[in-house]
Design an enzyme around this catalytic site. Structure first.
Site, short mmCIF file in Angstrom:
data_model
loop_
_atom_site.label_atom_id
_atom_site.label_comp_id
_atom_site.label_asym_id
_atom_site.label_seq_id
_atom_site.Cartn_x
_atom_site.Cartn_y
_atom_site.Cartn_z
CG HIS A 181 -0.38 0.19 2.53
ND1 HIS A 181 -0.22 -0.83 3.43
CD2 HIS A 181 0.09 1.30 3.15
CE1 HIS A 181 0.31 -0.38 4.55
NE2 HIS A 181 0.51 0.92 4.41
CG ASP A 211 -0.08 -4.18 2.84
OD1 ASP A 211 0.10 -3.58 1.76
OD2 ASP A 211 -0.18 -3.60 3.93
CB SER A 324 3.12 1.88 6.33
OG SER A 324 1.96 1.82 7.10
#
Length: 383
Positions: A181, A211, A324
């Site tokens: 992402h 992911d 992230s």
């Protein structure tokens, strides 16, 4: 006189003391040869004495001969006895060799721990890379000093705007793992090292179901690489360190513990539902965050219809927008997870106001999931 059973001439004639007659000396008493025990399964027989050994002696006045007047001299030590004396020496030598082997292995381990470069061997499912020095092992400062050069900031430009995330260097020529992402839908990717040097990166492979994504720097070489550990050995309560670029603050270090294992986390698979950590570009001023679902609730927005669920490590190490794709690290300096989702108090559905930041509820993709997916990512395949 007892008649000799030996043939005439076998022994020389000697004068008898007192009667002048010649007589044979008395034969030596018979002593059967006995074996010398040396240990289980081993028996040594002493070498036979010389044929004329019973004629040798020394006296205090008679000189050499069978009838010397001096006290009897002790027999020479048989070879077997000398061999028994050497046995402890051989044993000590064997022990010394074994100690040298063990010492060498210990030295190898210490060498790996004290090497600030890349390790040369791997074991227990660990992919080697930068390690923590022995003097700093087990400290947050030691982990941060050793691993910070292996964590990068990723800036991705897409139709949705500019987003910021993090990544982990796994090869010296610039392979970097991050979250899917972070780079989903990106038309351009810029990567900034801890030194401030910037590279352009290309997408190698993505796996939206997990992911995960793999990107490659253009023209990079000689980079420090992270050690990918073994997340199957992670236990609740283990101390961990998180490194990333929250809100664009490159190389930010936080610490905490592993709070839980195997948490079901659901994230959006496509790049249009929202990307990670835009720097203050939305009306809330807190940055656009990647939405995820956990425990039946949605956080950071709507995940949309295309989602994927994975088992995550839960940590209370502070994670904020921009973490992230960064690293969750154990105290040996091994990557145990890729940080992927974080909860803030204001990000639940229906809440308003500005982001309250991290409240100690973050999630990371286990590193074993990444290692199992590396070949697929390198081949450019994925979901």
């Amino acid at each position: 006189m007892t008649e000799s059973q030996r043939p005439s001439g076998e022994y020389p004639m000697y004068p008898s003391y007192g009667n002048g007659d010649a007589a044979y000396p008395p034969p030596p008493s018979y002593q059967p040869v006995q074996p010398v025990p040396m240990g289980p399964g081993t028996t040594v027989w002493p070498a036979p004495a010389p044929a004329d050994a019973h004629y040798r002696g020394a006296g205090d006045g008679g000189g050499d001969g069978p009838y010397g007047h001096g006290p009897a001299q002790p027999a020479a030590e048989p070879p077997a006895a000398r061999r028994r004396i050497r046995k402890p020496v051989a044993l000590l030598a064997a022990v010394a060799i074994a100690a040298a082997i063990v010492g060498g292995g210990t030295a190898t381990v210490i060498s790996r721990l004290t090497d600030d470069g890349t390790a040369t061997t791997a074991g227990g499912g660990v992919i080697p890379g930068t390690t923590v020095s022995q003097s700093s092992k087990g400290t947050v400062a030691g982990v941060a000093a050793a691993l910070s050069p292996t964590i990068v900031e990723i800036g991705a430009t897409s139709t949705a705007g500019q987003s910021t995330g993090s990544g982990v260097v796994i090869t010296s020529d610039g392979e970097i793992v991050t979250n899917n992402h972070v780079i989903a839908g990106a038309s351009e990717i810029k990567v900034t090292l801890s030194t401030g040097k910037t590279y352009t990166a290309d997408v190698v492979g993505t796996d939206a179901d997990k992911d995960l994504a793999l990107i490659k720097l253009q023209g990079a070489s000689g980079l420090k690489t992270a050690t990918l550990g073994d997340s199957s050995k992670v236990a609740v309560g283990d101390q961990v360190v998180a490194i990333g670029s929250p809100e664009g603050l490159t190389g930010t270090v936080t610490s905490g513990i592993v709070s839980a294992l195997d948490r079901d986390v659901t994230v959006a698979k496509d790049g249009d539902s929202g990307q990670d950590q835009s720097q203050g570009q939305d009306q809330q001023g807190g940055g656009r965050q990647w939405p995820f679902e956990f425990g039946g609730q949605q956080f950071n927005g709507n995940t949309g219809e295309s989602t994927t669920t994975y088992k995550a490590l839960q940590t209370d190490a502070s994670l904020n927008p921009g973490n992230s794709g960064g690293a969750l690290i154990n105290m040996d300096g091994e990557i145990i997870g890729i940080n992927s989702a974080m909860y803030s108090a204001s990000s639940a559905s229906g809440s308003g106001g500005s982001s309250a930041g991290s409240v100690g509820l973050g999630f990371a993709i286990p590193v074993n999931t990444l290692k199992a997916d590396l070949d697929t990512l390198r081949a450019g395949n994925g979901s």
